[in-house]
Every structure is written in C-alpha cells, then in structure tokens.
Motif scaffolding. Structure first.
Motif, PDB file in Angstrom:
ATOM      1  N   LEU A 108       0.798  -1.224   0.000  1.00 53.32           N
ATOM      2  CA  LEU A 108       0.000   0.000   0.000  1.00 53.32           C
ATOM      3  C   LEU A 108       0.836   1.281   0.000  1.00 53.32           C
ATOM      4  CD1 LEU A 108      -2.692  -1.189   2.560  1.00 53.32           C
ATOM      5  CD2 LEU A 108      -2.983  -0.930   0.085  1.00 53.32           C
ATOM      6  N   ASN A 109       2.080   1.204   0.417  1.00 55.84           N
ATOM      7  CA  ASN A 109       2.993   2.342   0.414  1.00 55.84           C
ATOM      8  C   ASN A 109       2.527   3.507   1.288  1.00 55.84           C
ATOM      9  OD1 ASN A 109       5.479   3.400  -0.356  1.00 55.84           O
ATOM     10  ND2 ASN A 109       4.574   4.591  -2.010  1.00 55.84           N
ATOM     11  N   ILE A 110       1.878   3.190   2.382  1.00 54.68           N
ATOM     12  CA  ILE A 110       1.558   4.216   3.378  1.00 54.68           C
ATOM     13  C   ILE A 110       2.839   4.596   4.115  1.00 54.68           C
ATOM     14  CG2 ILE A 110       0.322   4.638   5.545  1.00 54.68           C
ATOM     15  CD1 ILE A 110      -1.926   2.794   4.283  1.00 54.68           C
ATOM     16  N   PHE A 111       3.631   3.581   4.431  1.00 52.38           N
ATOM     17  CA  PHE A 111       4.953   3.791   5.021  1.00 52.38           C
ATOM     18  C   PHE A 111       5.994   3.468   3.950  1.00 52.38           C
ATOM     19  CE2 PHE A 111       2.305   2.141   8.609  1.00 52.38           C
ATOM     20  CZ  PHE A 111       2.213   3.328   9.323  1.00 52.38           C
ATOM     21  N   ASP A 112       6.903   4.377   3.732  1.00 59.03           N
ATOM     22  CA  ASP A 112       7.926   4.189   2.707  1.00 59.03           C
ATOM     23  C   ASP A 112       9.080   3.358   3.279  1.00 59.03           C
ATOM     24  OD1 ASP A 112       9.431   4.320   0.418  1.00 59.03           O
ATOM     25  OD2 ASP A 112      10.142   6.369   0.773  1.00 59.03           O
ATOM     26  N   VAL A 113       8.811   2.078   3.446  1.00 63.10           N
ATOM     27  CA  VAL A 113       9.796   1.158   4.018  1.00 63.10           C
ATOM     28  C   VAL A 113       9.540  -0.235   3.454  1.00 63.10           C
ATOM     29  CG1 VAL A 113       8.391   0.721   6.086  1.00 63.10           C
ATOM     30  CG2 VAL A 113      10.872   0.352   6.175  1.00 63.10           C
ATOM     31  N   LYS A 114      10.604  -0.989   3.278  1.00 61.49           N
ATOM     32  CA  LYS A 114      10.495  -2.338   2.722  1.00 61.49           C
ATOM     33  C   LYS A 114      10.347  -3.380   3.837  1.00 61.49           C
ATOM     34  CE  LYS A 114      13.174  -1.390  -1.436  1.00 61.49           C
ATOM     35  NZ  LYS A 114      12.154  -1.248  -2.372  1.00 61.49           N
ATOM     36  N   VAL A 115       9.664  -4.457   3.496  1.00 65.09           N
ATOM     37  CA  VAL A 115       9.499  -5.605   4.382  1.00 65.09           C
ATOM     38  C   VAL A 115      10.407  -6.709   3.857  1.00 65.09           C
ATOM     39  CG1 VAL A 115       7.869  -7.365   5.197  1.00 65.09           C
ATOM     40  CG2 VAL A 115       7.139  -4.967   4.987  1.00 65.09           C
ATOM     41  N   ARG A 116      11.245  -7.220   4.746  1.00 69.68           N
ATOM     42  CA  ARG A 116      12.237  -8.222   4.354  1.00 69.68           C
ATOM     43  C   ARG A 116      12.054  -9.508   5.166  1.00 69.68           C
ATOM     44  NH1 ARG A 116      15.586  -5.007   1.457  1.00 69.68           N
ATOM     45  NH2 ARG A 116      15.810  -2.848   2.116  1.00 69.68           N
ATOM     46  N   LYS A 117      12.576 -10.596   4.625  1.00 71.13           N
ATOM     47  CA  LYS A 117      12.566 -11.864   5.362  1.00 71.13           C
ATOM     48  C   LYS A 117      13.762 -11.883   6.300  1.00 71.13           C
ATOM     49  CE  LYS A 117      12.298 -16.787   4.960  1.00 71.13           C
ATOM     50  NZ  LYS A 117      11.168 -17.604   4.787  1.00 71.13           N
ATOM     51  N   PHE A 118      13.535 -12.366   7.524  1.00 70.93           N
ATOM     52  CA  PHE A 118      14.662 -12.530   8.431  1.00 70.93           C
ATOM     53  C   PHE A 118      15.707 -13.416   7.766  1.00 70.93           C
ATOM     54  CE2 PHE A 118      11.626 -11.545  11.967  1.00 70.93           C
ATOM     55  CZ  PHE A 118      12.355 -10.504  12.537  1.00 70.93           C
ATOM     56  N   PRO A 119      16.988 -13.161   8.055  1.00 71.91           N
ATOM     57  CA  PRO A 119      18.038 -14.007   7.475  1.00 71.91           C
ATOM     58  C   PRO A 119      17.755 -15.484   7.758  1.00 71.91           C
ATOM     59  CG  PRO A 119      19.005 -12.178   8.677  1.00 71.91           C
ATOM     60  CD  PRO A 119      17.524 -12.143   8.950  1.00 71.91           C
ATOM     61  N   PRO A 120      18.064 -16.355   6.823  1.00 69.64           N
ATOM     62  CA  PRO A 120      17.777 -17.778   7.030  1.00 69.64           C
ATOM     63  C   PRO A 120      18.555 -18.325   8.225  1.00 69.64           C
ATOM     64  CG  PRO A 120      18.645 -17.364   4.815  1.00 69.64           C
ATOM     65  CD  PRO A 120      18.677 -16.077   5.557  1.00 69.64           C
ATOM     66  N   THR A 121      17.823 -18.737   9.200  1.00 72.41           N
ATOM     67  CA  THR A 121      18.421 -19.367  10.381  1.00 72.41           C
ATOM     68  C   THR A 121      17.459 -20.437  10.868  1.00 72.41           C
ATOM     69  OG1 THR A 121      17.388 -17.980  12.061  1.00 72.41           O
ATOM     70  CG2 THR A 121      19.418 -17.135  11.069  1.00 72.41           C
ATOM     71  N   ASP A 122      17.853 -21.113  11.897  1.00 74.05           N
ATOM     72  CA  ASP A 122      16.954 -22.123  12.466  1.00 74.05           C
ATOM     73  C   ASP A 122      16.040 -21.522  13.533  1.00 74.05           C
ATOM     74  OD1 ASP A 122      18.885 -21.644  14.345  1.00 74.05           O
ATOM     75  OD2 ASP A 122      19.322 -23.744  14.769  1.00 74.05           O
ATOM     76  N   ILE A 123      16.041 -20.170  13.662  1.00 79.49           N
ATOM     77  CA  ILE A 123      15.192 -19.535  14.672  1.00 79.49           C
ATOM     78  C   ILE A 123      14.155 -18.597  14.050  1.00 79.49           C
ATOM     79  CG2 ILE A 123      16.753 -19.773  16.640  1.00 79.49           C
ATOM     80  CD1 ILE A 123      17.790 -16.963  16.053  1.00 79.49           C
ATOM     81  N   VAL A 124      13.743 -18.908  12.834  1.00 85.29           N
ATOM     82  CA  VAL A 124      12.667 -18.179  12.168  1.00 85.29           C
ATOM     83  C   VAL A 124      11.528 -19.165  11.983  1.00 85.29           C
ATOM     84  CG1 VAL A 124      12.008 -16.999  10.032  1.00 85.29           C
ATOM     85  CG2 VAL A 124      14.270 -16.609  11.018  1.00 85.29           C
ATOM     86  N   PRO A 125      10.288 -18.802  12.295  1.00 81.55           N
ATOM     87  CA  PRO A 125       9.809 -17.446  12.547  1.00 81.55           C
ATOM     88  C   PRO A 125      10.140 -16.933  13.942  1.00 81.55           C
ATOM     89  CG  PRO A 125       7.980 -18.969  12.790  1.00 81.55           C
ATOM     90  CD  PRO A 125       9.177 -19.784  12.334  1.00 81.55           C
ATOM     91  N   HIS A 126      10.035 -15.612  14.072  1.00 79.84           N
ATOM     92  CA  HIS A 126      10.111 -14.952  15.364  1.00 79.84           C
ATOM     93  C   HIS A 126       8.768 -15.194  16.025  1.00 79.84           C
ATOM     94  CE1 HIS A 126      10.236 -10.767  17.544  1.00 79.84           C
ATOM     95  NE2 HIS A 126      10.568 -11.756  18.359  1.00 79.84           N
ATOM     96  N   MET A 127       8.745 -16.047  17.049  1.00 82.90           N
ATOM     97  CA  MET A 127       7.484 -16.444  17.665  1.00 82.90           C
ATOM     98  C   MET A 127       7.620 -16.391  19.175  1.00 82.90           C
ATOM     99  SD  MET A 127       5.198 -19.873  17.062  1.00 82.90           S
ATOM    100  CE  MET A 127       6.512 -21.000  17.470  1.00 82.90           C
ATOM    101  N   GLY A 128       6.711 -15.672  19.805  1.00 84.63           N
ATOM    102  CA  GLY A 128       6.682 -15.583  21.252  1.00 84.63           C
ATOM    103  C   GLY A 128       6.881 -14.157  21.728  1.00 84.63           C
ATOM    104  N   TRP A 129       7.253 -14.030  22.992  1.00 82.88           N
ATOM    105  CA  TRP A 129       7.345 -12.731  23.650  1.00 82.88           C
ATOM    106  C   TRP A 129       8.719 -12.120  23.427  1.00 82.88           C
ATOM    107  CZ3 TRP A 129       3.079 -10.725  26.083  1.00 82.88           C
ATOM    108  CH2 TRP A 129       1.996 -11.603  26.220  1.00 82.88           C
TER     109      TRP A 129
END
Length: 192
Positions: free
Chosen positions: A94-115
């Motif tokens: 939608l380009n309301i915010f002029d910022v890109k969304v990226r995938k977290f670097p490939p690791t064994d701790i993605v997704p970011h889940m929890g507190w």
C-alpha cells in the motif's frame, strides 16, 4: 464503532474479542461505506502478503484504505501490507509507510514467535507504556527501521515493531495477544 477490515486474513476474532473486553463495539466488514463511516479502523492479519494484496486490489480496498482519515491500526500482516514492498511473494504493497518488508536471514530460529521486548516507544498509542515491556510476535518478515518507526524490537537484528504516520498506526506484534500492555495499546488507540 470500530470497523475491522475483513480481507481473507486470520486473527480477526481475537482482535474483536480484545475490543469487546475493553468495552469497544466493533464490526467485521469489507463494506466500503461502513469502513469509511467508522470512528476507527483496524486492519488485522495473519497470512501471506501476495494473496492478501490481490484480495484487497480485486475489491478496491487498496484505494479505500489509503483514503481513510480516521485513526487506523494495522496489525502483523496489516503492518507489512501498509509498507511499500514485501519480499514475501515480491509484493508491491500500500505504500503508506515508505519502508520495505524483508525476510529474516535464514536461520533455524525463524519465525520470530513468542514474547519479545519493545523499546524506543513514540507516539500516541504508547503514551501509557514504558520501554522494555514484552509483547507477542509471530512473523518471518519484518519492516526495516525508518523515519516512521515508533517502536523497535531486536530479533536477529533491530526492526520496526511499530510504525506511525499521520492517522496511520501499525504494530508488527499482536496487541490483542499481548496481555496488559497490549490492552493498554488498544485502549490508547480506542481513545484517540
């Protein structure tokens, strides 16, 4: 009345339950007039950016959302879709915010889940919150830090936990699942 945008993305019921718990009336809708006439609008979401944007575009919701002048809150995928572009499905958003969304670097701790902890809080929805409280996240993509960042979190790297521009607010975390601080953020939004 708060309009919760219905657009084929998950977590709508949990948002509606949280609003009800706080005494706010809401309706889940994709009706343009209902959304435009609501006191406030919430754009929740759990899902995939590409298919969500197609759904919005087919219904003219992409144009409608950008025209809203009342307080507007995007949550999780809702925040990501308010950005300019997402690596998920190579999607123009939608380009309301002029910022890109990226995938977290490939690791064994993605997704970011929890507190996880948010800090450098700015803006009206955080007015009764303090830095270094924990909120609930569940995502594999993140918005870079930018001039509209209103809260930061670090997971692998620092990212925008929340964004704000004019009447548009957004959180990568789920306030509806974030206990007392989440309720306080939603309450501050309701009171705008």
């Amino acid at each position: 009345m708060i309009a919760i945008i219905k657009y084929n993305a998950g977590n709508i019921k949990s948002v509606q339950n949280a609003l009800s718990r706080l005494g706010a009336e809401s309706v889940v809708t994709d009706d343009h007039n209902t959304i435009l006439n609501a006191d406030k609008v919430i754009f929740p979401g759990v899902g995939e950016a590409g298919s969500a944007m197609v759904y919005l575009q087919e219904r003219g919701m992409d144009i409608l959302i950008k025209s809203i002048t009342r307080p507007f809150l995007g949550i999780c995928l809702g925040q990501q879709l308010m950005c300019s572009h997402s690596e998920e499905g190579n999607t123009n958003c939608l380009n309301i915010f002029d910022v890109k969304v990226r995938k977290f670097p490939p690791t064994d701790i993605v997704p970011h889940m929890g507190w996880n902890t948010i800090y450098d809080l700015k803006g009206e929805i955080f007015k009764n919150c303090v830095d270094h409280e924990d909120v609930y996240f569940l995502h594999s993509y993140y918005a870079d830090l930018c001039m509209n960042t209103s809260a930061t979190c670090t997971y692998i790297l620092p990212f925008s936990a929340a964004l704000q521009k004019d009447n548009f607010f957004a959180t990568q975390f789920h306030p509806e699942k974030s206990a007392d601080i989440g309720d306080q953020i939603l309450k501050s939004f309701i009171e705008l």
